[in-house]
Design an enzyme around this catalytic site. Structure first.
Site, PDB file in Angstrom:
ATOM      1  N   TYR A  53       0.751  -1.196   0.217  1.00  0.00           N
ATOM      2  CA  TYR A  53       0.010   0.024  -0.035  1.00  0.00           C
ATOM      3  C   TYR A  53       0.842   1.264   0.120  1.00  0.00           C
ATOM      4  CZ  TYR A  53      -5.004  -0.235  -0.032  1.00  0.00           C
ATOM      5  OH  TYR A  53      -6.407  -0.062  -0.610  1.00  0.00           O
ATOM      6  N   GLU A  55      -0.463   4.796  -0.676  1.00  0.00           N
ATOM      7  CA  GLU A  55      -1.189   6.257  -0.707  1.00  0.00           C
ATOM      8  C   GLU A  55      -0.272   7.154  -0.502  1.00  0.00           C
ATOM      9  OE1 GLU A  55      -4.467   6.303   1.778  1.00  0.00           O
ATOM     10  OE2 GLU A  55      -5.699   4.939   0.411  1.00  0.00           O
TER      11      GLU A  55
END
Ligand SMILES: *Cc1c(COP(=O)(O)O)cnc(C)c1O
Length: 417
Positions: A53, A55
Site C-alpha cells: 500500500y 497512498e
C-alpha cells in the site's frame, strides 16, 4: 509463464486462462485498442509489488515501507517524461476513464461546459456520453466530423467554441484515423479562454515513437492509457505543464483514487523503457504502414473507409454497401478467428448496439511481426468471408488459413499449443 501454482491450487481459473491463451495464440487480433505486452511487462505485473500500500506520492506516503516503491514510481515518472517530453507526469491512474475523471475534477466544477467530439463520430464514453459520469456531471457540447471528408472540421470547432464558450476543449479519440491539428485547437481554445485537454489513449505509442504529431508542449493536459499502441499494462498516465502539477496530483489522490497499483506502476516503467528503445520506433512505423496497406486493400475491394484512409493504426469501415451491419460483420469475422469491434460511422442511421461499421486496427498484428504482405492476405480473407458468409466450407477453410498464419507469427511470450 508456467502457472504451476495456479494449476495446483485453482484448476478452474487455470483452465480458463489456458483457454484464453489458446484463443490469443490461434486468432488474429484486429481490435484497434488491443495489443500484446512483452513477457517482461507481464512479469512486472505479476510481481509481489501488488502486496504494497502506498497512498501518496514518492517521498510523501501515508504508509511506511515505501522506500523501494518510491524508486519504482520515480523511475516510471522519469521514463514517461523522457518518452513524451512532458514537464509533469502522474503515473497512478488505474485506467483511461479514471484518468479523465481526475482531469475533469482538477480543472472543472460539476455543470461546467466542455466541448468534445460526438460519440458516433469517434469520441469516447468519457468525453460526455449521457450514460457515463462525464455526461452526468458536466455539460458537454459536441463537434463532429465533416460528412464528406470524414475529418474534423476545424472551422466548425471554432464556430461552436465561440458560441458556447466552453471551459475545456477535448481532442483525442477512439475511432478517428487522421492526424489531429493540435496547434489549431490550441489557438481556438485561447480565443475563448478554454483549457486544452488531449486524450491520446489510442495513439500514444505512435506519438511516443515520433510517428505522429504530439500535443505535448501545446496542450495544457494530456492523458493516455498505457495498454493500447503504447503496449504496456492496463493503466493510464496524466501529463501536464508544471503549473498544473499540484492540482492534477491532488485530483488523482486523494480526489479520485486511493492506493496506486504498484505492480502496474513497475510494469508501466518497463513498458516506457521498451518504448524508449529504437525497436519501438520500427514497430510504430510498421503499425502505420500496415494500417495504410489495410485501408488501401479495403478501398480497392469496394469498401467505404471513413475519411478515405488512415494516418494512424486504425480505420472505420462502413459495411452498408456490402449488405450487412457492423455487428453481423463482427460475427462473420469471429467465425474465421479474426476479432474486431463493431463501430458507429459518422451520422450512423443505426443504433450503437447494431451500428453500420467495423473498426479495424493493426497494433496487435504488428507486435506479432506481421508486415504488408500478411496484411494483404488478411484483407483477402476478410473480403472472402464477408462475400461467402453463408458458406460454412469456405469459412472453415479460411479459419484454417488464419490459424496457420498465427502459428507462423507467435504472440511474444505465448506458446502455441
Ligand atoms: C480506450 C480509451 C479510454 C479509456 O480507457 P479505459 O482504460 O478503458 O478506461 C479513454 N479515452 C479514449 C479516447 C480511449 O480510446
Amino acid at each position: 509463464m508456467d502457472y504451476k501454482n495456479l494449476k495446483q491450487n485453482d484448476e478452474t481459473v487455470y483452465k480458463l486462462i489456458l483457454k484464453e491463451q489458446g484463443r490469443q495464440a490461434r486468432e488474429l487480433e484486429m481490435i484497434a485498442s488491443e495489443n500484446y505486452v512483452s513477457p517482461a511487462v507481464m512479469e512486472a505485473m505479476a510481481s509481489l509489488l501488488t502486496n504494497k500500500y502506498s497512498e501518496g506520492y514518492p517521498g510523501k506516503r501515508y504508509y511506511g515501507g515505501n522506500q523501494v516503491i518510491d524508486d519504482v514510481e520515480t523511475l516510471a515518472i522519469e521514463r514517461a517524461k523522457r518518452l513524451f517530453g512532458a514537464d509533469h507526469v502522474n503515473v497512478q491512474p488505474l485506467s483511461g476513464s479514471p484518468a479523465n475523471a481526475a482531469v475533469y475534477m482538477a480543472f472543472l466544477k460539476p455543470g461546467d461546459k466542455v466541448l468534445g467530439l460526438k460519440l458516433d463520430h469517434g469520441g469516447h464514453l468519457s468525453h460526455g456520453h449521457p450514460v457515463n459520469f462525464s455526461g452526468m456531471l458536466y455539460n458537454f457540447v459536441q463537434y463532429g466530423v465533416d460528412s464528406k471528408t470524414g475529418r474534423i472540421d476545424m472551422d466548425e470547432v471554432e464556430e461552436i467554441a465561440k458560441k458556447e464558450k466552453p471551459k475545456m476543449i477535448v481532442a483525442g479519440y477512439s475511432a478517428y484515423s487522421r492526424e489531429i491539428e493540435w496547434e489549431r485547437f490550441k489557438t481556438i481554445a485561447d480565443k475563448v479562454g478554454a483549457y486544452t485537454f488531449a486524450d491520446i489513449a489510442h495513439t500514444a505509442g505512435l506519438i511516443a515513437a515520433g510517428e505522429m504529431d504530439s500535443p505535448v508542449g501545446i496542450f495544457d493536459i494530456i492523458t493516455t492509457t498505457t495498454h493500447k499502441t503504447l503496449r504496456g499494462p492496463r493503466g493510464a498516465v496524466i501529463m501536464c505543464k508544471e503549473e498544473y502539477a499540484a492540482q492534477v496530483n491532488k485530483a488523482v489522490f486523494p480526489g479520485m483514487q486511493g492506493g496506486p497499483h504498484d505492480h502496474i506502476t513497475a510494469a508501466k516503467a518497463v513498458a516506457f523503457g521498451e518504448a524508449l528503445k529504437p525497436e519501438f520506433k520500427v514497430y510504430a512505423a510498421q503499425v502505420i504502414k500496415n494500417a495504410k496497406t489495410l485501408a488501401a486493400e479495403f478501398a480497392e475491394k469496394g469498401y467505404r473507409v471513413i475519411s478515405g484512409g488512415t494516418d494512424n493504426h486504425l480505420m472505420v469501415v462502413d459495411m452498408t454497401n456490402k449488405g450487412l451491419s457492423g455487428k453481423e460483420a463482427e460475427a462473420v469475422l469471429d467465425r474465421i478467428g479474426i476479432s474486431v469491434s463493431r463501430s458507429t460511422v459518422p451520422n450512423d442511421p443505426n443504433p450503437p448496439m447494431n451500428p453500420s461499421g467495423v473498426r479495424f486496427g493493426t497494433p496487435a498484428l504488428t507486435t506479432r511481426g506481421m508486415k504488408e504482405e500478411e496484411v494483404k492476405r488478411i484483407a483477402g480473407w476478410i473480403e472472402a468471408a464477408i462475400e461467402n458468409r453463408e458458406n460454412i466450407e469456405v469459412l472453415d477453410s479460411i479459419k484454417n488459413e488464419v490459424e496457420e498464419l498465427c502459428e507462423a507469427f507467435p504472440v511474444p511470450g505465448i506458446h502455441n499449443s
